[in-house]
Each structure stands twice: as structure tokens, then as C-alpha cells.
Scaffold this motif. Structure first.
Motif, PDB file in Angstrom:
ATOM      1  N   SER A  51      40.309  28.957  70.934  1.00 14.64           N
ATOM      2  CA  SER A  51      40.731  29.125  72.325  1.00 14.64           C
ATOM      3  C   SER A  51      42.187  29.560  72.418  1.00 14.64           C
ATOM      4  O   SER A  51      42.525  30.459  73.195  1.00 14.64           O
ATOM      5  CB  SER A  51      40.517  27.807  73.084  1.00 14.64           C
ATOM      6  OG  SER A  51      39.169  27.405  73.036  1.00 14.64           O
ATOM      7  N   VAL A  52      43.050  28.921  71.622  1.00 19.96           N
ATOM      8  CA  VAL A  52      44.475  29.280  71.667  1.00 19.96           C
ATOM      9  C   VAL A  52      44.680  30.708  71.183  1.00 19.96           C
ATOM     10  O   VAL A  52      45.406  31.503  71.809  1.00 19.96           O
ATOM     11  CB  VAL A  52      45.295  28.286  70.815  1.00 19.96           C
ATOM     12  CG1 VAL A  52      46.737  28.765  70.681  1.00 19.96           C
ATOM     13  CG2 VAL A  52      45.259  26.900  71.446  1.00 19.96           C
ATOM     14  N   LEU A  53      44.051  31.067  70.060  1.00 22.22           N
ATOM     15  CA  LEU A  53      44.201  32.423  69.534  1.00 22.22           C
ATOM     16  C   LEU A  53      43.670  33.459  70.515  1.00 22.22           C
ATOM     17  O   LEU A  53      44.316  34.494  70.756  1.00 22.22           O
ATOM     18  CB  LEU A  53      43.463  32.536  68.196  1.00 22.22           C
ATOM     19  CG  LEU A  53      43.457  33.922  67.536  1.00 22.22           C
ATOM     20  CD1 LEU A  53      44.867  34.355  67.191  1.00 22.22           C
ATOM     21  CD2 LEU A  53      42.567  33.912  66.293  1.00 22.22           C
ATOM     22  N   ALA A  54      42.502  33.198  71.107  1.00 24.75           N
ATOM     23  CA  ALA A  54      41.932  34.149  72.053  1.00 24.75           C
ATOM     24  C   ALA A  54      42.799  34.273  73.295  1.00 24.75           C
ATOM     25  O   ALA A  54      43.037  35.384  73.795  1.00 24.75           O
ATOM     26  CB  ALA A  54      40.510  33.717  72.427  1.00 24.75           C
ATOM     27  N   ALA A  55      43.297  33.166  73.802  1.00 28.96           N
ATOM     28  CA  ALA A  55      44.110  33.213  75.020  1.00 28.96           C
ATOM     29  C   ALA A  55      45.404  33.980  74.786  1.00 28.96           C
ATOM     30  O   ALA A  55      45.794  34.839  75.601  1.00 28.96           O
ATOM     31  CB  ALA A  55      44.405  31.786  75.487  1.00 28.96           C
ATOM     32  N   VAL A  56      46.102  33.694  73.708  1.00 27.20           N
ATOM     33  CA  VAL A  56      47.371  34.378  73.421  1.00 27.20           C
ATOM     34  C   VAL A  56      47.138  35.863  73.178  1.00 27.20           C
ATOM     35  O   VAL A  56      47.868  36.724  73.705  1.00 27.20           O
ATOM     36  CB  VAL A  56      48.053  33.720  72.201  1.00 27.20           C
ATOM     37  CG1 VAL A  56      49.277  34.535  71.775  1.00 27.20           C
ATOM     38  CG2 VAL A  56      48.460  32.290  72.530  1.00 27.20           C
ATOM     39  N   ALA A  57      46.119  36.201  72.407  1.00 26.47           N
ATOM     40  CA  ALA A  57      45.864  37.604  72.099  1.00 26.47           C
ATOM     41  C   ALA A  57      45.421  38.382  73.337  1.00 26.47           C
ATOM     42  O   ALA A  57      45.846  39.530  73.542  1.00 26.47           O
ATOM     43  CB  ALA A  57      44.805  37.707  71.005  1.00 26.47           C
ATOM     44  N   VAL A  58      44.577  37.798  74.162  1.00 25.83           N
ATOM     45  CA  VAL A  58      44.161  38.484  75.398  1.00 25.83           C
ATOM     46  C   VAL A  58      45.353  38.704  76.310  1.00 25.83           C
ATOM     47  O   VAL A  58      45.514  39.781  76.916  1.00 25.83           O
ATOM     48  CB  VAL A  58      43.061  37.672  76.107  1.00 25.83           C
ATOM     49  CG1 VAL A  58      42.830  38.201  77.511  1.00 25.83           C
ATOM     50  CG2 VAL A  58      41.761  37.737  75.312  1.00 25.83           C
ATOM     51  N   PHE A  59      46.228  37.700  76.443  1.00 22.55           N
ATOM     52  CA  PHE A  59      47.405  37.840  77.304  1.00 22.55           C
ATOM     53  C   PHE A  59      48.313  38.970  76.833  1.00 22.55           C
ATOM     54  O   PHE A  59      48.740  39.818  77.625  1.00 22.55           O
ATOM     55  CB  PHE A  59      48.176  36.511  77.339  1.00 22.55           C
ATOM     56  CG  PHE A  59      49.478  36.594  78.080  1.00 22.55           C
ATOM     57  CD1 PHE A  59      49.502  36.578  79.469  1.00 22.55           C
ATOM     58  CD2 PHE A  59      50.676  36.688  77.394  1.00 22.55           C
ATOM     59  CE1 PHE A  59      50.698  36.657  80.148  1.00 22.55           C
ATOM     60  CE2 PHE A  59      51.885  36.772  78.074  1.00 22.55           C
ATOM     61  CZ  PHE A  59      51.896  36.749  79.458  1.00 22.55           C
ATOM     62  N   HIS A  60      48.593  39.016  75.536  1.00 20.07           N
ATOM     63  CA  HIS A  60      49.490  40.058  75.024  1.00 20.07           C
ATOM     64  C   HIS A  60      48.824  41.435  75.065  1.00 20.07           C
ATOM     65  O   HIS A  60      49.509  42.448  75.296  1.00 20.07           O
ATOM     66  CB  HIS A  60      49.927  39.714  73.598  1.00 20.07           C
ATOM     67  CG  HIS A  60      50.965  38.642  73.535  1.00 20.07           C
ATOM     68  ND1 HIS A  60      52.286  38.861  73.853  1.00 20.07           N
ATOM     69  CD2 HIS A  60      50.869  37.318  73.212  1.00 20.07           C
ATOM     70  CE1 HIS A  60      52.971  37.730  73.705  1.00 20.07           C
ATOM     71  NE2 HIS A  60      52.131  36.788  73.321  1.00 20.07           N
ATOM     72  N   THR A  61      47.518  41.500  74.855  1.00 22.36           N
ATOM     73  CA  THR A  61      46.834  42.792  74.934  1.00 22.36           C
ATOM     74  C   THR A  61      46.875  43.346  76.339  1.00 22.36           C
ATOM     75  O   THR A  61      47.188  44.528  76.556  1.00 22.36           O
ATOM     76  CB  THR A  61      45.374  42.632  74.469  1.00 22.36           C
ATOM     77  OG1 THR A  61      45.356  42.162  73.116  1.00 22.36           O
ATOM     78  CG2 THR A  61      44.641  43.966  74.534  1.00 22.36           C
TER      79      THR A  61
END
Length: 401
Positions: free
Chosen positions: A72-82
């Protein structure tokens, strides 16, 4: 299903393993504890070592939380930066995608190629992870380890992105020649498009990309795969089966059935439970797939006009009988063995024996025996009167129904 296939107790020789495997997947309980004086060899314990009234243990809540936090943390951070990168690079000058021709790649953000590569790798791996998690839910196969495994794949895809960009810029033969003519390769739309495409593929198939990188290195004492094997053996898609189209293939793909070999070895009763298709339809598909795997995809279509659609049709054709049609058997032999081999036989009987021996070699695989057992169980329930249309008396009128 139990009314048709549960025809004997666990200790009977008539037990149908295919149906028992279905029950094992959906109705597993805790093993019974043998009481005082009890032993695994006792009659009571040997009949049913599983307590069907007990529910199977699920994973603990802590395991689910720990397995989901990293994803969840990895997906949230990566989606936000993308999304932030896309919003930043979409110029508000009337042409929303002006960055495609290089106008937005200024000297201050030449790292956009690397950032786009990482975002593309994440997008590919994240979409693949969602598909795999959805497939695990449908197959009752979801666990905390599944979520952790998808998280690791996303990380591998992101790490491979800059490595792949370096490979595209420095080690590509034709690409290097094209890039060498550019004044500023990092601002070229060609480099950007190649980086995004390559990194997206790396995100979808990180294991394949990583394997290719390792195969191209110069490490000593490293066992490499034989590339000729991959060229010699190809997967036969399930669309070759009569009755399966692209939509059905996508549905079967959710159950890890990607080729005719997977379908030939599949449990028909399990597919009946987990898919919306009828049990007779699935049995026919599996029987066709077994014939395709046995004789090859080129010969299957040639056997259809002769009335041979499944492996059991070959078995009935070669079965000992006073009414065996040797001419049809030899014609089938010319297809599956080749005309030169049949013509080279000493006589007609030798050719027939050769074809029969070849067919019998194809009938003893466990998945063929399993499917035959299901066919026989269904046939026994239907009864002998349903196997063939009964001949009418000579003077009867009307058509058979």
C-alpha cells in the motif's frame, strides 16, 4: 456434483480423485487428533482423518496487515509521484502534450527520461499486480505472501528501469547509431519513447528482463540457458480448441490456463466449479486439448473430417473389436505417423498393429486416465439406454427422436 461423482466411500476402489480434489480445496478441515488408543491405522481414523465440521484456519490479521503495508505504501507513493510528474510535464500552452516534441524537456529537467522510465515500469508492474491479485481472489489463492510477492515484483521493475535506459542508450546497435547523430540524446523524443516502452515492458515482465540481462553478461562459471530451446518449442494457444474464443481464453487465463497443455492437464470438475461453463462443455474441451497435445496442432484439423475430435475417439477406433474398421485406422495412422511409415510396413496387419501400438502409448497418462474415469462415471449415471439410439423395428414409422 456429489450426487454424480461421490459414488463410494474414501476407502473404496471406485473413488474418483478429481472430485476428491475439489472437496479438498473447498472443504478442508483440521486433522482429527487420535484419541487414547487410537492410531492412524485404526478403522475409525483411516476412514476420515479430516473433521468436516471444522473451518479451515485463515491467516492471522497481523499477517494480512504486515503483508499489505509495504504494498500500500509503495503503491500510494509511486502513484502520487507519477501523477505529479504527468501534471508537471503537461504544458498549459494550449497544446497539452507539447512535451512529446521535446519543447518541455528543458535543461533543468533532463532527468525526465529517467523519471518517465521509472513511472512506466511502475505502471506496468502495478497493473500486472492488480491482475494477479484479482486472479488470486478468483482462485481462492490470496494470501499475505501473494501481496508481498507482488510488492517485490514492483520494486524489481522500478530498479530495472534505469538499468534498461542505460542499456538502450549505450548498448543498442542500431539505436546507438541513430542516437549518435543527435545533438542532445536525452532530449530526443525517440529516446523518450523507447525508454517508456522498454521500461513498461520491464514492469510487466521483470523476471524475463532480468533473465535476459544475466544471459548477456560476461560472468564466468555461470550456467546459461539454451536459447535454441525457446525457438524450438512454442505454446499452442487454447483458441485451437473447437468452442474456445478469445473471450473464453481470457477467462481461462485467470485460472492459469495459457496453453493447450495446461487445459489438457486441468481438472474438469474444478473448472466446472470455478467457471460459468457446463461440465460437458469443459470435458469436451479437455479431451480435445489432450488430442492436440498428443498428435500436434498440425494434425488435429486433419483428423476432424474423419470423426476424430478427442483422444478417446482414437481409443475407440483402436479398441479390439470384430467391427474394427482397419481402413479408417490406417488413414488415421497416415496422419499421425506419416504415410511413409505406414507404407513401409511389411503387410496390412503389420501397419494396423503399428497404428494401434502408437495410439495405446498415448492413453496411459494420469490426466487421460482421470478424464476417462469422469466420462465413465457420467456414462454410468446416464445409463446404457442413452449411449446409442436404439434401432427401430423394420415396419416402424416416424423418425427417431
Amino acid at each position: 456434483m456429489a450426487a454424480v461423482f461421490d459414488i463410494a466411500g474414501p476407502s473404496s476402489q471406485r473413488l474418483i480423485p478429481s472430485f476428491e480434489f475439489v472437496k479438498y480445496k473447498y472443504f478442508v478441515g483440521r486433522p482429527k487428533l487420535f484419541g487414547k488408543g487410537g492410531s492412524p491405522d485404526s478403522s475409525e481414523g483411516s476412514l476420515d482423518i479430516f473433521d468436516r465440521s471444522r473451518h479451515r484456519e485463515d491467516f492471522t490479521t497481523a499477517a494480512w496487515i504486515l503483508g499489505s503495508i509495504a504494498f500500500s505504501v509503495l503503491a500510494a507513493v509511486a502513484v502520487f509521484h507519477t501523477l505529479s510528474l504527468l501534471a508537471t510535464l503537461l504544458c498549459a500552452t494550449g497544446s497539452g502534450f507539447a512535451w512529446l516534441d521535446g519543447t518541455c524537456l528543458t535543461d533543468q529537467n533532463r532527468t525526465a527520461v529517467w523519471l518517465f522510465g521509472v513511472c512506466a515500469a511502475f505502471a506496468g508492474s502495478y497493473l500486472t499486480a492488480l491482475r494477479n491479485l484479482y486472479r488470486a481472489i478468483k482462485n481462492f489463492d490470496l494470501s499475505p505472501a501473494t501481496i508481498v510477492g507482488e510488492t517485490i515484483k514492483i520494486v524489481i521493475g522500478i530498479v530495472l528501469a534505469p538499468i534498461l535506459v542505460v542499456g538502450l542508450l549505450r548498448f543498442g546497435t542500431s539505436l546507438a547509431e541513430a542516437i549518435a547523430t543527435l545533438e542532445d540524446p536525452m532530449r530526443s523524443p525517440l529516446v523518450l519513447a523507447l525508454a517508456i516502452t522498454g521500461c513498461f515492458v520491464a514492469g510487466i515482465m521483470p523476471d524475463v528482463v532480468l533473465r535476459n540481462i544475466l544471459q548477456r553478461d560476461k560472468l564466468k562459471n555461470f550456467k546459461r540457458e539454451e536459447r535454441e530451446v525457446f525457438r524450438a518449442f512454442k505454446i499452442t494457444p487454447v483458441e485451437i480448441i473447437d468452442g474456445i474464443d478469445s473471450e473464453i481464453r481470457v477467462r481461462l487465463d485467470d485460472h492459469h490456463i495459457h496453453s493447450t497443455q495446461n487445459l489438457a492437464a486441468a481438472n474438469p470438475l474444478m473448472l466446472f466449479v470455478e467457471t460459468p461453463y457446463g461440465v460437458y462443455q469443459i470435458m469436451d474441451w479437455v479431451a480435445q486439448a489432450q488430442l492436440c497435445c498428443s498428435v500436434g496442432r498440425e494434425r488435429v484439423i486433419r483428423l476432424w473430417p474423419l470423426g476424430v475430435r478427442t483422444l478417446f475417439d482414437l481409443e475407440r477406433l483402436a479398441a479390439p473389436s470384430v467391427t474394427r474398421n482397419e481402413a479408417l485406422l490406417l488413414e488415421v495412422g497416415r496422419i499421425i505417423l506419416g504415410a511413409p511409415m505406414i507404407d513401409a510396413a511389411a503387410d496390412r496387419q503389420a501397419a494396423v498393429d503399428l497404428v494401434v501400438a502408437s495410439i495405446e502409448l498415448r492413453l496411459d497418462d494420469p490426466h487421460v486416465q482421470r478424464l476417462r474415469q469422469i466420462f465413465i462415471a457420467v456414462g454410468d449415471r446416464l445409463g446404457p439406454d442413452c449411449r446409442r439410439f436404439r434401432a427401430q423395428p423394420a415396419g416402424a414409422s416416424g423418425n427417431a427422436t
